[in-house]
Design a protein around this motif. Structure first.
Motif, PDB file in Angstrom:
ATOM      1  N   PHE A 109       0.838  -1.198   0.000  1.00 27.80           N
ATOM      2  CA  PHE A 109       0.000   0.000   0.000  1.00 27.80           C
ATOM      3  C   PHE A 109       0.877   1.253   0.000  1.00 27.80           C
ATOM      4  CE2 PHE A 109      -3.229  -3.005   1.264  1.00 27.80           C
ATOM      5  CZ  PHE A 109      -4.349  -2.528   0.609  1.00 27.80           C
ATOM      6  N   GLU A 110       1.888   1.254   0.823  1.00 28.41           N
ATOM      7  CA  GLU A 110       2.809   2.384   0.863  1.00 28.41           C
ATOM      8  C   GLU A 110       3.576   2.493  -0.449  1.00 28.41           C
ATOM      9  OE1 GLU A 110       6.385   4.253   3.617  1.00 28.41           O
ATOM     10  OE2 GLU A 110       5.557   2.296   4.125  1.00 28.41           O
ATOM     11  N   ALA A 155       4.796   5.152  -5.476  1.00 27.97           N
ATOM     12  CA  ALA A 155       5.014   4.994  -6.922  1.00 27.97           C
ATOM     13  C   ALA A 155       4.276   6.066  -7.719  1.00 27.97           C
ATOM     14  CB  ALA A 155       4.575   3.600  -7.374  1.00 27.97           C
ATOM     15  N   SER A 156       3.230   6.622  -7.136  1.00 30.40           N
ATOM     16  CA  SER A 156       2.491   7.702  -7.785  1.00 30.40           C
ATOM     17  C   SER A 156       2.936   9.063  -7.271  1.00 30.40           C
ATOM     18  CB  SER A 156       0.992   7.553  -7.542  1.00 30.40           C
ATOM     19  OG  SER A 156       0.448   6.667  -8.465  1.00 30.40           O
ATOM     20  N   ASP A 157       3.986   9.070  -6.476  1.00 28.79           N
ATOM     21  CA  ASP A 157       4.496  10.314  -5.901  1.00 28.79           C
ATOM     22  C   ASP A 157       3.408  11.012  -5.082  1.00 28.79           C
ATOM     23  OD1 ASP A 157       6.618  12.027  -5.391  1.00 28.79           O
ATOM     24  OD2 ASP A 157       6.093  13.378  -7.039  1.00 28.79           O
ATOM     25  N   ILE A 201       2.075  11.695   2.133  1.00 28.04           N
ATOM     26  CA  ILE A 201       1.074  11.435   3.161  1.00 28.04           C
ATOM     27  C   ILE A 201      -0.027  12.495   3.147  1.00 28.04           C
ATOM     28  CG2 ILE A 201       0.709  11.361   5.679  1.00 28.04           C
ATOM     29  CD1 ILE A 201       3.486   9.979   5.827  1.00 28.04           C
ATOM     30  N   GLU A 202       0.366  13.750   3.051  1.00 27.74           N
ATOM     31  CA  GLU A 202      -0.624  14.827   3.075  1.00 27.74           C
ATOM     32  C   GLU A 202      -1.586  14.736   1.895  1.00 27.74           C
ATOM     33  OE1 GLU A 202       2.742  15.361   3.401  1.00 27.74           O
ATOM     34  OE2 GLU A 202       2.718  15.677   5.567  1.00 27.74           O
ATOM     35  N   LYS A 203      -1.045  14.460   0.715  1.00 27.96           N
ATOM     36  CA  LYS A 203      -1.889  14.351  -0.476  1.00 27.96           C
ATOM     37  C   LYS A 203      -2.825  13.150  -0.369  1.00 27.96           C
ATOM     38  CE  LYS A 203      -1.738  14.358  -5.522  1.00 27.96           C
ATOM     39  NZ  LYS A 203      -0.889  14.377  -6.705  1.00 27.96           N
ATOM     40  N   ALA A 204      -2.305  12.022   0.119  1.00 25.19           N
ATOM     41  CA  ALA A 204      -3.144  10.830   0.298  1.00 25.19           C
ATOM     42  C   ALA A 204      -4.274  11.113   1.277  1.00 25.19           C
ATOM     43  CB  ALA A 204      -2.296   9.655   0.780  1.00 25.19           C
ATOM     44  N   CYS A 205      -3.977  11.856   2.326  1.00 27.38           N
ATOM     45  CA  CYS A 205      -5.010  12.189   3.310  1.00 27.38           C
ATOM     46  C   CYS A 205      -6.078  13.088   2.695  1.00 27.38           C
ATOM     47  CB  CYS A 205      -4.386  12.864   4.527  1.00 27.38           C
ATOM     48  SG  CYS A 205      -3.415  11.723   5.534  1.00 27.38           S
ATOM     49  N   ALA A 228       1.315   2.240 -10.315  1.00 24.06           N
ATOM     50  CA  ALA A 228       0.901   2.223  -8.912  1.00 24.06           C
ATOM     51  C   ALA A 228      -0.439   1.526  -8.743  1.00 24.06           C
ATOM     52  CB  ALA A 228       0.827   3.647  -8.370  1.00 24.06           C
ATOM     53  N   LYS A 229      -1.337   1.700  -9.722  1.00 24.65           N
ATOM     54  CA  LYS A 229      -2.639   1.024  -9.651  1.00 24.65           C
ATOM     55  C   LYS A 229      -2.464  -0.486  -9.601  1.00 24.65           C
ATOM     56  CE  LYS A 229      -5.425   4.560 -11.900  1.00 24.65           C
ATOM     57  NZ  LYS A 229      -6.201   4.934 -13.079  1.00 24.65           N
TER      58      LYS A 229
END
Length: 73
Positions: free
Chosen positions: A8-9, A14-16, A19-23, A59-60
């Motif tokens: 998952f990480e 891999a998509s750059d 953490i902030e963007k994922a949140c 990444a998908k």
């Protein structure tokens, strides 16, 4: 399950996607993301769909493999 957690990480990185963007994408806080990556079975489908839509093709594939590891292992 630790290997799945790192997938998952790895997919996120891999998509750059930091953490902030994922949140922002998944609409939760950094501690929640950390919990999801440590305990992959805690992901909700809506979160995964949103994250998947924001990822690169490579990444998908990693993300799908991580999800398959949870449900098909």
């Amino acid at each position: 399950m630790e290997d799945t957690c790192s997938k998952f990480e790895a997919a996120r990185k891999a998509s750059d996607i930091n953490i902030e963007k994922a949140c922002t994408i998944c609409k939760f806080t950094p501690p929640t993301l950390s919990e999801r990556e440590r305990n992959p079975s805690s992901w909700r489908l809506g979160e995964l769909v949103s994250l998947h839509a924001s990822m690169s093709d490579i990444a998908k594939k990693i993300l799908i493999e991580a999800v398959n590891d949870i449900f098909l292992s």
